[in-house]
Design a protein around this motif. Structure first.
Motif, PDB file in Angstrom:
ATOM      1  N   ILE A  77     -26.581  11.770 -30.965  1.00 50.63           N
ATOM      2  CA  ILE A  77     -26.479  12.975 -30.128  1.00 50.63           C
ATOM      3  C   ILE A  77     -26.624  12.590 -28.660  1.00 50.63           C
ATOM      4  CG2 ILE A  77     -27.544  15.199 -29.591  1.00 50.63           C
ATOM      5  CD1 ILE A  77     -28.515  15.303 -32.483  1.00 50.63           C
ATOM      6  N   TRP A  78     -27.603  11.739 -28.427  1.00 47.23           N
ATOM      7  CA  TRP A  78     -27.866  11.296 -27.048  1.00 47.23           C
ATOM      8  C   TRP A  78     -26.615  10.652 -26.444  1.00 47.23           C
ATOM      9  CZ3 TRP A  78     -32.263  12.039 -24.207  1.00 47.23           C
ATOM     10  CH2 TRP A  78     -32.349  11.323 -23.010  1.00 47.23           C
ATOM     11  N   PHE A  88     -23.785  13.064 -25.446  1.00 45.66           N
ATOM     12  CA  PHE A  88     -23.969  13.777 -24.181  1.00 45.66           C
ATOM     13  C   PHE A  88     -23.972  12.835 -22.983  1.00 45.66           C
ATOM     14  CE2 PHE A  88     -25.700  17.143 -26.968  1.00 45.66           C
ATOM     15  CZ  PHE A  88     -24.851  18.148 -26.548  1.00 45.66           C
ATOM     16  N   SER A  98     -21.250  36.402 -21.584  1.00 42.99           N
ATOM     17  CA  SER A  98     -22.473  36.357 -22.377  1.00 42.99           C
ATOM     18  C   SER A  98     -22.144  36.128 -23.842  1.00 42.99           C
ATOM     19  CB  SER A  98     -23.286  37.634 -22.172  1.00 42.99           C
ATOM     20  OG  SER A  98     -22.478  38.753 -22.408  1.00 42.99           O
ATOM     21  N   SER A  99     -20.950  35.593 -24.103  1.00 41.95           N
ATOM     22  CA  SER A  99     -20.608  35.293 -25.498  1.00 41.95           C
ATOM     23  C   SER A  99     -21.312  34.007 -25.922  1.00 41.95           C
ATOM     24  CB  SER A  99     -19.099  35.143 -25.659  1.00 41.95           C
ATOM     25  OG  SER A  99     -18.659  33.967 -25.023  1.00 41.95           O
ATOM     26  N   TRP A 100     -21.555  33.913 -27.209  1.00 42.91           N
ATOM     27  CA  TRP A 100     -22.341  32.767 -27.686  1.00 42.91           C
ATOM     28  C   TRP A 100     -21.674  31.447 -27.365  1.00 42.91           C
ATOM     29  CZ3 TRP A 100     -20.039  29.559 -31.217  1.00 42.91           C
ATOM     30  CH2 TRP A 100     -18.954  30.068 -31.907  1.00 42.91           C
ATOM     31  N   LEU A 153     -22.038  30.520 -23.650  1.00 40.78           N
ATOM     32  CA  LEU A 153     -23.411  30.091 -23.353  1.00 40.78           C
ATOM     33  C   LEU A 153     -23.695  28.698 -23.912  1.00 40.78           C
ATOM     34  CD1 LEU A 153     -25.452  33.370 -23.850  1.00 40.78           C
ATOM     35  CD2 LEU A 153     -25.012  32.154 -21.725  1.00 40.78           C
ATOM     36  N   ILE A 154     -23.159  28.440 -25.113  1.00 42.06           N
ATOM     37  CA  ILE A 154     -23.374  27.117 -25.706  1.00 42.06           C
ATOM     38  C   ILE A 154     -22.697  26.045 -24.854  1.00 42.06           C
ATOM     39  CG2 ILE A 154     -22.718  25.668 -27.676  1.00 42.06           C
ATOM     40  CD1 ILE A 154     -23.505  27.975 -29.496  1.00 42.06           C
ATOM     41  N   ALA A 165     -24.819  25.428 -21.880  1.00 48.35           N
ATOM     42  CA  ALA A 165     -26.004  24.669 -22.262  1.00 48.35           C
ATOM     43  C   ALA A 165     -25.635  23.212 -22.511  1.00 48.35           C
ATOM     44  CB  ALA A 165     -26.642  25.277 -23.499  1.00 48.35           C
ATOM     45  N   THR A 191     -27.038  19.893 -20.713  1.00 47.17           N
ATOM     46  CA  THR A 191     -27.539  18.745 -21.466  1.00 47.17           C
ATOM     47  C   THR A 191     -26.832  17.468 -21.027  1.00 47.17           C
ATOM     48  OG1 THR A 191     -27.804  20.251 -23.306  1.00 47.17           O
ATOM     49  CG2 THR A 191     -27.955  17.928 -23.808  1.00 47.17           C
ATOM     50  N   LEU A 245     -27.996  16.274 -17.637  1.00 46.05           N
ATOM     51  CA  LEU A 245     -29.330  15.678 -17.668  1.00 46.05           C
ATOM     52  C   LEU A 245     -29.307  14.295 -18.319  1.00 46.05           C
ATOM     53  CD1 LEU A 245     -32.302  16.293 -16.984  1.00 46.05           C
ATOM     54  CD2 LEU A 245     -32.566  17.061 -19.328  1.00 46.05           C
ATOM     55  N   ILE A 246     -28.705  14.237 -19.512  1.00 45.44           N
ATOM     56  CA  ILE A 246     -28.754  12.989 -20.277  1.00 45.44           C
ATOM     57  C   ILE A 246     -27.924  11.899 -19.601  1.00 45.44           C
ATOM     58  CG2 ILE A 246     -28.037  11.933 -22.456  1.00 45.44           C
ATOM     59  CD1 ILE A 246     -29.110  14.384 -23.871  1.00 45.44           C
ATOM     60  N   MET A 271     -31.357  30.992 -16.586  1.00 47.53           N
ATOM     61  CA  MET A 271     -32.064  31.220 -17.846  1.00 47.53           C
ATOM     62  C   MET A 271     -33.279  32.129 -17.634  1.00 47.53           C
ATOM     63  SD  MET A 271     -32.840  28.089 -20.353  1.00 47.53           S
ATOM     64  CE  MET A 271     -34.528  27.820 -19.894  1.00 47.53           C
ATOM     65  N   PHE A 293     -33.512  35.996 -18.085  1.00 46.07           N
ATOM     66  CA  PHE A 293     -33.728  36.641 -19.381  1.00 46.07           C
ATOM     67  C   PHE A 293     -35.189  37.022 -19.593  1.00 46.07           C
ATOM     68  CE2 PHE A 293     -29.912  34.042 -20.720  1.00 46.07           C
ATOM     69  CZ  PHE A 293     -29.077  35.133 -20.818  1.00 46.07           C
TER      70      PHE A 293
END
Lengths: 176, 545
Positions: free
Chosen positions: B59-60, B63, B123-125, B128-129, B132, B136, B139-140, B231, B234
């Motif tokens: 996973i790391w 990303f 604002s659909s899933w 947003l994913i 996000a 990620t 950052l990574i 974020m 919310f």
């Protein structure tokens, strides 16, 4: 080995943090409308209102009894439809510890009194003049009915008109 | 898998290192034969590309990939632009059903838009994913690059390996005898150009602007702070955006304040430019009729004293009076109230005279408050009027019965029973605006309309945003990163002596022209020849072929 383990822990921690942020955002986004609404399982917020006969009703005074809390307006057809059914069931269940409180959403005394007379309603009707109670209960649209159990917890919230049969069922649900 | 790579110079490098962190020797076999080395990230081991064992590592590594990051940006860019083709759900008329509206308004493409969920995109899933995932990835990928880069730059030795120097883009060898004096001059010259010069065994490393290498990571940190700000909206209490409709004279609890504050509308007015007074606008006024000068709501803000239950009579403490105008909001305790909409001349009272239809004689006047009508209006000399029914927003329903369609007095109608000495039982009259019916037969008396009283309604936006400063901080850091990376560059010059020769190599992360100019100025007056640009030489060579 130690270094590898540390790296694995670091990576897992960062990914877990990011995952938590994602889950939180998604959850918050999809519940943002619901958070505003009053939900099943919440404790019902206490309120004080005076009915048409001048008696004050404080919700917390009805602890130990079930309360069917109905918000309505005189112009609202579905509200009008369920009123006589509610009154019939009130006659049956008031002896069994289920109270009906019908809160009008702040109309004139004249309109509410006329309406109560027209339908010969016997349960307590109160007018939420400055709309504080409906704001606290996030009422919109009408009619909304909250079923509150003997512990003051909201068992269910019902939107839309109810038939006599379903009112009877709901009264059973909150009977102490 | 090897854990570490030992370099001949004795430095121990992490697995996957391309150029020794210390001396710069080429460790990667694939690069040994190439004419120039890849200097990205100083040839350090990007951590992601080394360990690939557990699911966490996989996973790391996903990303950490720049390709993945760029793909995410492209997906988000395309999706975000598609989301602007038709209006989003919250901007369509509130009475319309989205399912029907999009197809009705925009045809098949509108239907498709709705079905694919673009009407509620931001604002659909999946949107947003994607956001996000981009966060990620930022950052990574940053962690994976900035740590080894920092290590390499910190550990670099002054004397680098031959192969490292030879394979730099700028490289040259000069055979010379009198070196010592030239070196001192060069050092001074470099220092005057604000290079940091380090010397070891007669070898020189001159370096400048290393901090520009951190620009992209500073920039990414700013972006991540920006996302965190989004974020935090919310979280309850951080962000409020509501609309409050307030009639003149009305006092209401302010939504979003949990009953703590109430606002009273004392007056709302719309002022227009006067043709005589404001000569400047007279031509424009002639053209369009009226031009609004000011929308203003004079309000009073109250705070509730003590804890009262909803519905209970509460005491309110006046906080302040304010005139809310467009762009002049009322501000208090992180809340701001902006003028956003209005409604003029809503009916509040209606006045009627009880009149004999034939003689036109009147027997008294009644004024009905449309918010609070009374059942009985007593007049003198035995005359009275009973209000039998009141319809604030009157219409006939499907059974031709008079009903009200809302509690707002938009179109009031009344059923009066006029009791007079000669008609003690009363006469029934149905009165609506410009309409009178006598349902029970011809009457002697009527309720003659005598006037109305109106009031204005203002709409205010209630806004609270505790996250705004985070966006400013994030945006500021983002810009600092951009400037840091864009306006400075990291230049290094190596000068080494090897067996009576002077080797000179140069590297920069951008702006090679600037580095070349620096070198040529530094070498001016010395007998060291300027290094060649091996990339240009290669291109020229390829052209000639």
């Amino acid at each position: 080995m130690d270094k590898k383990q540390r790296r694995l822990i670091m990576r897992s921690a960062i990914l877990a943090l990011l995952g938590a942020a994602l889950v939180f955002s998604l959850y918050a986004n999809f519940t943002k409308d619901k958070v505003e609404a009053v939900q099943k399982g919440d404790m019902a917020r206490d309120f004080v209102l005076t009915d048409l006969d001048g008696n004050t009703h404080k919700l917390s005074d009805y602890k130990g009894q079930g309360v069917l809390l109905n918000f309505w307006g005189t112009w609202c057809k579905p509200c009008e439809y369920e009123m006589p059914f509610m009154d019939n069931q009130y006659q049956i269940y008031k002896e069994q510890g289920v109270q009906i409180l019908a809160v009008n959403v702040g109309e004139s005394n004249y309109s509410v009194k006329k309406f109560a007379e027209k339908h010969q309603l016997t349960f307590p009707i109160m007018i939420d003049k400055n709309k504080q109670v409906q704001t606290a209960y996030k009422v919109d649209p009408l009619p909304v009915t909250f079923l509150i159990d003997k512990n003051g917890r909201i068992v269910d919230t019902l939107t839309g008109s109810l038939s006599e049969e379903s009112i009877q069922k709901h009264m059973e649900r909150i009977k102490p | 898998m090897k854990e570490v790579v030992n370099c001949e110079c004795g430095h121990v490098n992490p697995h996957g290192t391309i150029l020794c962190e210390s001396c710069g020797r080429v460790l990667d076999d694939a690069q040994k034969d190439s004419k120039m080395i890849d200097m990205r990230y100083e040839g350090s081991a990007r951590r992601s590309q080394t360990y690939n064992k557990s699911i966490i590592d996989k996973i790391w590594n996903f990303f950490s990939s720049v390709k993945v990051g760029v793909s995410l940006i492209v997906i988000l860019l395309i999706a975000s632009s598609v989301g602007t083709i038709f209006p989003q759900e919250q901007y369509i008329p509130p009475t319309e059903l989205p399912k029907v509206f999009y197809e009705k308004e925009y045809g098949f493409s509108g239907k498709l838009y709705y079905l694919l969920g673009f009407h509620n995109l931001y604002s659909s899933w999946w949107y947003l994913i994607c956001i996000a995932m981009l966060g990620t990835s930022l950052l990574i990928a940053s962690i994976d690059r900035v740590v080894p880069l920092y290590r390499s730059l910190k550990k670099q030795k002054i004397a680098r390996h031959e192969g490292f120097l030879k394979k730099q883009r700028l490289f040259g060898i000069t055979s010379t005898d009198k070196q010592a004096s030239d070196f001192e001059e060069i050092k001074k010259s470099l220092e005057s150009r604000r290079y940091k010069v380090k010397e070891e065994n007669g070898n020189i490393l001159a370096e400048k602007g290393r901090f520009s290498r951190w620009g992209p990571y500073v920039n990414h940190a700013g972006l991540i702070i920006f996302l965190i700000g989004g974020m935090l909206r919310f979280l309850p209490g951080m962000y409020v955006d509501e609309v409050l409709w307030l009639r003149e004279g009305e006092m209401k609890e302010i939504p979003g304040t949990e009953g703590q504050y109430a606002l009273k509308n004392n007056q709302f007015k719309v002022e227009v430019y006067d043709k005589e007074e404001d000569q400047t606008f007279s031509a424009a006024i002639d053209k369009v009729g009226t031009i609004v000068k000011n929308y203003q709501a004079d309000v009073t803000l109250y705070e509730k004293e003590g804890n009262t239950l909803p519905g209970e009579d509460a005491k309110f403490q006046k906080i302040k009076d304010h005139s809310i105008k467009v762009n002049v909001p009322l501000k208090h305790d992180h809340f701001a109230f902006y003028q956003v909409d209005y409604k003029l001349d809503e009916l509040s009272e209606m006045t009627f005279n009880l009149m004999n239809k034939s003689t036109k004689e009147t027997f008294g006047t009644i004024t009905i408050s449309l918010d609070d009508p009374k059942t009985m209006y007593k007049l003198q000399n035995g005359y009275s009027v009973e209000l039998m029914s009141y319809f604030p927003d009157f219409e006939f329903d499907e059974n031709q019965e008079p009903v009200t369609k809302s509690p707002v007095p938009n179109n009031p109608a009344f059923i009066f029973n006029m009791k007079t000495p000669d008609k003690p039982e009363g006469e029934v009259s149905f009165v609506a605006i410009q309409q009178t019916l006598e349902p029970l037969g011809e009457n002697t008396y009527k309720m003659a309309f005598a006037g109305v009283d109106t009031r204005n309604v203002t709409a205010l936006t209630v806004r609270k945003d505790l996250t705004l400063w985070i966006f400013f901080v994030g945006g500021g850091i983002f810009m600092i990163g951009v400037i840091q990376g864009a306006y400075w560059n990291h230049r290094r010059i190596w000068i080494q002596r090897k067996d009576g020769e002077i080797w000179l190599a140069g590297h920069t992360n951008k702006n090679w022209h600037g580095l070349k100019r620096d070198i040529s100025m530094v070498l001016e007056g010395t007998n060291i020849t300027e290094p060649k640009d091996q990339l240009e030489a290669k291109e020229v060579g390829e052209k000639e072929k």
